[in-house]
Design an enzyme around this catalytic site. Sequence first.
Site, mmCIF file in Angstrom:
data_model
loop_
_atom_site.group_PDB
_atom_site.id
_atom_site.type_symbol
_atom_site.label_atom_id
_atom_site.label_comp_id
_atom_site.label_asym_id
_atom_site.label_seq_id
_atom_site.Cartn_x
_atom_site.Cartn_y
_atom_site.Cartn_z
ATOM 1 N N LYS A 221 0.378 3.307 -2.974
ATOM 2 C CA LYS A 221 -0.797 4.159 -3.172
ATOM 3 C C LYS A 221 -0.424 5.644 -3.183
ATOM 4 O O LYS A 221 -1.029 6.439 -3.893
ATOM 5 C CB LYS A 221 -1.840 3.882 -2.075
ATOM 6 C CG LYS A 221 -2.483 2.500 -2.235
ATOM 7 C CD LYS A 221 -3.301 2.099 -1.027
ATOM 8 C CE LYS A 221 -3.985 0.749 -1.269
ATOM 9 N NZ LYS A 221 -4.472 0.120 -0.060
ATOM 10 N N TYR B 26 -2.805 -2.606 -10.483
ATOM 11 C CA TYR B 26 -2.782 -2.456 -9.018
ATOM 12 C C TYR B 26 -1.938 -3.552 -8.359
ATOM 13 O O TYR B 26 -1.091 -3.268 -7.506
ATOM 14 C CB TYR B 26 -4.225 -2.474 -8.491
ATOM 15 C CG TYR B 26 -4.307 -2.465 -6.983
ATOM 16 C CD1 TYR B 26 -4.054 -1.299 -6.255
ATOM 17 C CD2 TYR B 26 -4.602 -3.620 -6.273
ATOM 18 C CE1 TYR B 26 -4.097 -1.295 -4.872
ATOM 19 C CE2 TYR B 26 -4.655 -3.626 -4.893
ATOM 20 C CZ TYR B 26 -4.404 -2.464 -4.196
ATOM 21 O OH TYR B 26 -4.441 -2.457 -2.832
ATOM 22 N N SER C 116 0.797 -1.235 0.000
ATOM 23 C CA SER C 116 0.000 0.000 0.000
ATOM 24 C C SER C 116 0.829 1.284 0.000
ATOM 25 O O SER C 116 0.258 2.355 -0.214
ATOM 26 C CB SER C 116 -0.949 0.015 1.192
ATOM 27 O OG SER C 116 -2.041 -0.811 0.920
ATOM 28 N N VAL D 282 1.321 -3.674 3.763
ATOM 29 C CA VAL D 282 1.350 -4.967 4.457
ATOM 30 C C VAL D 282 2.629 -5.766 4.188
ATOM 31 O O VAL D 282 2.843 -6.815 4.801
ATOM 32 C CB VAL D 282 0.105 -5.852 4.158
ATOM 33 C CG1 VAL D 282 -1.147 -5.248 4.763
ATOM 34 C CG2 VAL D 282 -0.049 -6.115 2.681
ATOM 35 N N TYR E 33 -4.541 3.642 7.625
ATOM 36 C CA TYR E 33 -5.904 3.088 7.638
ATOM 37 C C TYR E 33 -6.627 3.449 8.937
ATOM 38 O O TYR E 33 -6.599 4.597 9.359
ATOM 39 C CB TYR E 33 -5.890 1.551 7.458
ATOM 40 C CG TYR E 33 -4.815 1.041 6.555
ATOM 41 C CD1 TYR E 33 -4.852 1.336 5.196
ATOM 42 C CD2 TYR E 33 -3.758 0.288 7.035
ATOM 43 C CE1 TYR E 33 -3.862 0.888 4.351
ATOM 44 C CE2 TYR E 33 -2.767 -0.173 6.193
ATOM 45 C CZ TYR E 33 -2.823 0.130 4.866
ATOM 46 O OH TYR E 33 -1.850 -0.315 4.051
HETATM 47 N N1 GLN Z 1 -1.839 -5.451 -2.059
HETATM 48 C C1 GLN Z 1 -2.479 -5.286 -0.791
HETATM 49 C C2 GLN Z 1 -3.977 -5.445 -0.896
HETATM 50 O O1 GLN Z 1 -4.576 -4.935 -1.775
HETATM 51 C C3 GLN Z 1 -2.145 -3.952 -0.223
HETATM 52 C C4 GLN Z 1 -2.788 -3.717 1.126
HETATM 53 C C5 GLN Z 1 -1.930 -3.025 2.127
HETATM 54 O O2 GLN Z 1 -0.699 -2.917 2.004
HETATM 55 N N2 GLN Z 1 -2.565 -2.584 3.190
HETATM 56 O O3 GLN Z 1 -4.588 -6.094 -0.102
#
Ligand code: GLN
Length: 313
Positions: free
Chosen positions: A72, A197, A69, A267, A249
């Site tokens: 992003k 993505y 993430s 993550v 988050y």
């Molecule tokens: N690729 C992961 C997902 O879409 C990214 C989520 C994350 O890093 N929080 O679930």
Amino acid sequence: MAAFDRGAVSALLDRLVAEGRAAAASGRPADYIPALAAADPLAVGAALCLGSGEILESGESRRRFTIQSVSKVLALAYVLETRGEEAVFSRVGKEPTGDPFNSIIRLETSDTRKPYNPLINAGAIVVSGLEPGSSGAERCAGLAAFVREAIGGRTPAIDEEVYRSESGTASRNRAIAWFLDNLGLLGGGVDEVLDAYFRQCAILLDATELARVGALFALDGLVPGSGCRLVSVRHARIVKGLMITCGLYDGSGEFCSAAGLPAKSGVGGGILASALGRMGIGAYGPALDERGNSLAGIRILTRLSEELGLFEF
Ligand code: GLN
């Protein structure tokens, strides 16, 4: 610590990496993407990047991991630069949700009929749909070229195993993408946007490179070292505003009160943070808390902010 004493800051980083490793004991690596489960939970590293481009680092700061993430914020900055604000924020909002990153519920219940922000999965998938190109590979290659400029030099590779592992198990992200398609928010076919993505989530960076990206935002869009402008001041501020309110988050408020810095977690165990006009910080530790944030990363950033007085408010 009044003046910036490199020796003292290096010693501090060593101490904080050890603290981070101790904090990691109460968590474990993500396993909902099967290939991430193999990460060593005690591999912890941290790096700072100053405005000059100088790096201070400790621990596993050169170990590469998938940014997940953290991509992003890179994708958001890239798409703001290539497509403009209107294209982005007509399709996605700027408000925190307080929900887990992969929650789907508000897509149907919100009056605005668009994802709350670009740092949850739903919003990030919309942003991937705005990346120039058609296939997932083409869209991600454009983003990788942007990342190369941000970190100065190397074009990052993607981890093919993690990419395939996520793509093969992503029913929830697929459900989100089909819902977004139904709302008319995807700038491309569902499969190709999702492919972009998943590829961007599998981009491999290390903590020093995350620190460089953090420094780019700390300098309001100037590349550390070269001073070249990659992101406009306005776009850099938008990205940081979203990081401070949504970057961890449903743990964003707690982290913001503790560390006072715009930051973005993934993550894979990485967190990048940005201290205005001072430095970027990259932290790595794959053992996560229940919200999917790196335990070592949170500890290191919180303590570093206290010790160096990095609070931005
Ligand atoms: N690729 C992961 C997902 O879409 C990214 C989520 C994350 O890093 N929080 O679930």
